[in-house]
Scaffold this motif. Structure first.
Motif, PDB file in Angstrom:
ATOM      1  N   TYR A 177       0.846  -1.192   0.000  1.00 19.44           N
ATOM      2  CA  TYR A 177       0.000   0.000   0.000  1.00 19.44           C
ATOM      3  C   TYR A 177       0.886   1.249   0.000  1.00 19.44           C
ATOM      4  N   PRO A 178       0.765   2.128  -0.998  1.00 21.04           N
ATOM      5  CA  PRO A 178       1.626   3.316  -1.060  1.00 21.04           C
ATOM      6  C   PRO A 178       1.268   4.336   0.014  1.00 21.04           C
ATOM      7  N   ALA A 179       2.218   5.186   0.335  1.00 21.88           N
ATOM      8  CA  ALA A 179       2.041   6.173   1.402  1.00 21.88           C
ATOM      9  C   ALA A 179       0.867   7.113   1.156  1.00 21.88           C
ATOM     10  N   PRO A 180       0.652   7.628  -0.082  1.00 18.15           N
ATOM     11  CA  PRO A 180      -0.516   8.505  -0.286  1.00 18.15           C
ATOM     12  C   PRO A 180      -1.841   7.825   0.035  1.00 18.15           C
ATOM     13  N   LEU A 181      -1.950   6.532  -0.304  1.00 23.08           N
ATOM     14  CA  LEU A 181      -3.179   5.803   0.006  1.00 23.08           C
ATOM     15  C   LEU A 181      -3.336   5.628   1.512  1.00 23.08           C
ATOM     16  N   LEU A 182      -2.245   5.340   2.204  1.00 23.79           N
ATOM     17  CA  LEU A 182      -2.301   5.203   3.656  1.00 23.79           C
ATOM     18  C   LEU A 182      -2.727   6.519   4.316  1.00 23.79           C
TER      19      LEU A 182
END
Length: 344
Positions: A221-226
Motif C-alpha cells: 500500500y503506497p504512502a498517499p493511500l495510507l
C-alpha cells in the motif's frame, strides 16, 4: 493511482454437501445475534432504561434535536468505514462502494458474536472474489489506521486528566508524561508507513510467524493511500465524538466542551485497549471509563451511563441487526475468478 492486482487461478467450486453447513452456520449466527441483542437491549435493565430514555427524548421535546443528530450520524459513521474499506479492497480487486458497505455491515454482525470482533475479518473477506488471504492484511491495516486516530486523540485526552487531576504540583512528572505521549504517538504511527518492519517483527517471533503471510500485503500500500485512509479514520473518529457529545447533551451532561472532548477521547482509548469476548463486553469497559472520567469533571453517573449505552445501541446493536439481512444472503462458497485491474 492504480490499485495493484494479481491474477489468481480459478478454483473448483465447493461440493454441494458443504452448502448445508453454510446454511446452518448462517442460521446459527442469526439466532446468536438476535439472542445477544435481546439480552443487551431488552433483558439488561441498564441498557433497556437508556433505550427507553432515548426514545422518550426523541419523541418528546427534551433533547430531540441532539438525539436525532446522533441518529442521522449513524449511517455517516458506517459510510465512512465503508469508504475506507473500499480504498483498501480495491487495491486487491475491483470492488464497488455498495459491496464495500455490505461487507462492513456483514463484518459488524459477525464481529458482534465473536471474541475481540474477529468476525469482522471473515465478514469482509467473504465479500471478495479473490485474494481473500491478502484481505486479512487489508482489514488489519484499516483497523490499525483507526487505532492510530484513537490513540492520537485519546492520549491527549488522558494527558489533560493526568496534568489536571493527578499530577498538579509535579512539573517533572508532567514533563515526563508529555514526552511519553509524544513517543507513544510516534511509535504507533511509524509502523503504518513502514509496515515492512511490522512484518519482519512478526516473522522473527516463532509463534507468530504463520501470520506473516497474511500481513505481507501491507507494504504494497503506497504512502498517499495510507494517508487517505488515515484521514478517513480521523473523520470517522470525529463522527463518533459528535454522536457521543450529542447524546451527552441530550441526557443533561453539562461539562465544558474542552474537558468533555478530553473525557470522550479518553473513554474511546481505554475501550480500544482492552480485549473483549464480544460486543457486549465493550459496553462495560466503555461505561466504566466514561463514568470515571466524567465523574472527575463533576458530572453525575446516570446521564453519562445512559448516553454511553445509547451510543452503543445506535452504532453497534442497530447496524448489527441490519447486517443480518446481508448475512443470510451472503455467498460463502463461490468459485474464485481471476482478479483484473480496475480502471484508474
Amino acid at each position: 493511482m492504480k490499485p495493484q492486482s494479481y491474477a489468481q487461478t480459478a478454483e473448483p467450486s465447493a461440493p454441494v454437501r458443504y452448502k448445508g453447513w453454510v446454511v446452518a452456520g448462517k442460521l446459527a449466527i442469526t439466532l446468536l445475534t438476535l439472542g445477544l441483542l435481546w439480552h443487551s437491549v431488552v433483558a439488561d435493565a441498564a441498557t433497556a432504561a437508556a433505550w427507553r430514555g432515548l426514545f422518550t427524548r426523541t419523541l418528546g421535546g427534551q433533547g430531540r434535536g441532539a438525539v436525532l443528530a446522533a441518529l442521522l450520524l449513524m449511517p455517516l459513521n458506517w459510510g465512512l468505514e465503508a469508504w475506507k474499506w473500499w480504498w483498501l479492497a480495491r487495491h486487491l480487486e475491483p470492488v464497488s462502494f455498495r459491496r464495500s458497505f455490505r461487507a462492513v455491515l456483514v463484518g459488524l454482525t459477525l464481529g458482534f458474536v465473536t471474541p475481540n470482533r474477529v468476525g469482522d475479518y471473515a465478514g469482509r473477506i467473504m465479500e471478495l472474489k479473490s485474494r481473500r488471504l491478502d484481505a486479512l492484511g487489508a482489514v488489519f491495516l484499516g483497523r490499525y489506521c483507526q487505532l492510530v486516530a484513537t490513540v492520537a486523540a485519546g492520549t491527549v485526552g488522558l494527558l489533560y486528566f493526568l496534568l489536571r487531576f493527578y499530577l498538579p504540583g509535579y512539573p517533572a512528572a508532567q514533563l515526563g508524561v508529555v514526552v511519553l505521549t509524544l513517543l507513544i504517538n510516534v511509535g504507533i504511527l511509524l509502523p503504518l508507513y513502514h509496515s515492512e518492519l511490522l512484518v519482519a517483527a512478526v516473522q522473527a517471533v516463532k509463534p507468530l510467524r504463520r501470520f506473516s503471510q497474511y500481513l505481507a500485503v501491507m507494504p504494497t500500500y503506497p504512502a498517499p493511500l495510507l494517508t487517505r485512509i488515515l484521514l478517513i479514520s480521523g473523520l470517522r473518529y470525529a463522527v463518533f465524538c459528535l454522536q457521543f457529545g450529542a447524546l451527552l447533551w441530550a441526557y443533561g451532561v453539562q461539562a465544558a466542551v474542552g474537558p468533555a472532548l478530553a473525557a470522550i477521547a479518553g473513554t474511546f482509548l481505554l475501550k480500544s485497549l482492552v480485549p473483549s469476548l464480544n460486543a457486549l463486553a465493550d459496553v462495560g469497559v466503555r461505561e466504566l471509563s466514561a463514568t470515571h472520567l466524567f465523574g472527575l469533571l463533576g458530572q453525575p453517573v446516570l446521564p453519562v451511563l445512559s448516553a454511553s449505552l445509547s451510543l452503543w445501541v445506535l452504532n453497534i446493536a442497530v447496524p448489527s441487526a441490519i447486517g443480518l439481512i446481508f448475512v443470510l444472503r451472503l455467498k460463502v462458497l463461490r468459485k474464485r475468478r481471476p482478479a483484473s485491474s480496475p480502471p484508474i
